[in-house]
Design an enzyme around this catalytic site. Sequence first.
Site, PDB file in Angstrom:
ATOM      1  N   HIS A  96       0.922  -0.946   0.043  1.00 18.28           N
ATOM      2  CA  HIS A  96       0.045  -0.042  -0.016  1.00 18.28           C
ATOM      3  C   HIS A  96       0.809   1.303   0.101  1.00 18.28           C
ATOM      4  O   HIS A  96       1.734   1.579   0.844  1.00 18.28           O
ATOM      5  CB  HIS A  96      -0.907   0.007   1.289  1.00 18.28           C
ATOM      6  CG  HIS A  96      -1.928   1.211   1.443  1.00 18.28           C
ATOM      7  ND1 HIS A  96      -2.722   1.462   0.306  1.00 18.28           N
ATOM      8  CD2 HIS A  96      -1.881   2.330   1.960  1.00 18.28           C
ATOM      9  CE1 HIS A  96      -3.427   2.821   0.605  1.00 18.28           C
ATOM     10  NE2 HIS A  96      -2.717   3.285   1.562  1.00 18.28           N
ATOM     11  N   SER A  97       0.536   2.060  -0.893  1.00 22.92           N
ATOM     12  CA  SER A  97       1.285   3.312  -1.101  1.00 22.92           C
ATOM     13  C   SER A  97       2.840   3.184  -1.155  1.00 22.92           C
ATOM     14  O   SER A  97       3.437   2.294  -1.885  1.00 22.92           O
ATOM     15  CB  SER A  97       1.110   4.267  -0.043  1.00 22.92           C
ATOM     16  OG  SER A  97       1.247   5.624  -0.368  1.00 22.92           O
TER      17      SER A  97
END
Length: 249
Positions: A92-93
């Site tokens: 994530h990210s």
Amino acid sequence: MNTAWLHFFKSINDKAKYRLYCFPCAGGGALSFQSWSNMFGSEIEVCAIQLPGRESRFNEDTITDIYEISRKIANEIIEIQKEGKPFVFLGHSMGSLISFEVARYLRKKEFQLPNQIFLSSINAPENNKFNRYIHKLSDGEFLNYIKILNGTPEGFFNDPRVQKLYLPILRSDFKAVEMYEFYSEEPFHFPITVLGGEEDKLISTEGLERWQRETNSTFTLKLFPGDHFYFQKESCQDLINYLKERLLN
């Protein structure tokens, strides 16, 4: 079989169909995926990445080089994957960049590769267009930016003592992303799925779609209701169900 970098929330499950390595966002740690180990059931085994400077590794120095982080994680994965269990990555990210570079490093080492990778909430990096200044903002400006992301508990912004502890970790992680330099390599031959929130103001559909260049296999873009941290809120169960469908059907 926990290591410094790899954290299992349950005993190793030899009967699991897949091992899912989860890579957290900037400032995040392994515990952000703790609930997933129950939500996936017995067929998918969750192993969360634990970066230095937080949670169980709070007393360690953070690392601001995506490539160094990725090499260290990859070398531990190589040790634990000697049994050959199929595995996938989800980042994530910031975690997406790290997982992507871990897969590249595994390929360089001619080791087993993930069956597929899931990249969440980050534009493809091929043009190196990440902001280069956020980690240099004043404390007030940096806190305002973090608040806009809408992924940090409100209590953090009201407690200067907590801010003093965690702001350096967040700055370090932001610096790692902002200083990351992308280098073109051969596309992967496994599927890439890109995930995102429909209301995320930090990414663009075009930026997500550009990840397609990194695979010669199937590319899928899937958006969920929510913002940059869509899966921490109302779309968490939807994401889990989607991942189960992709991996088990």
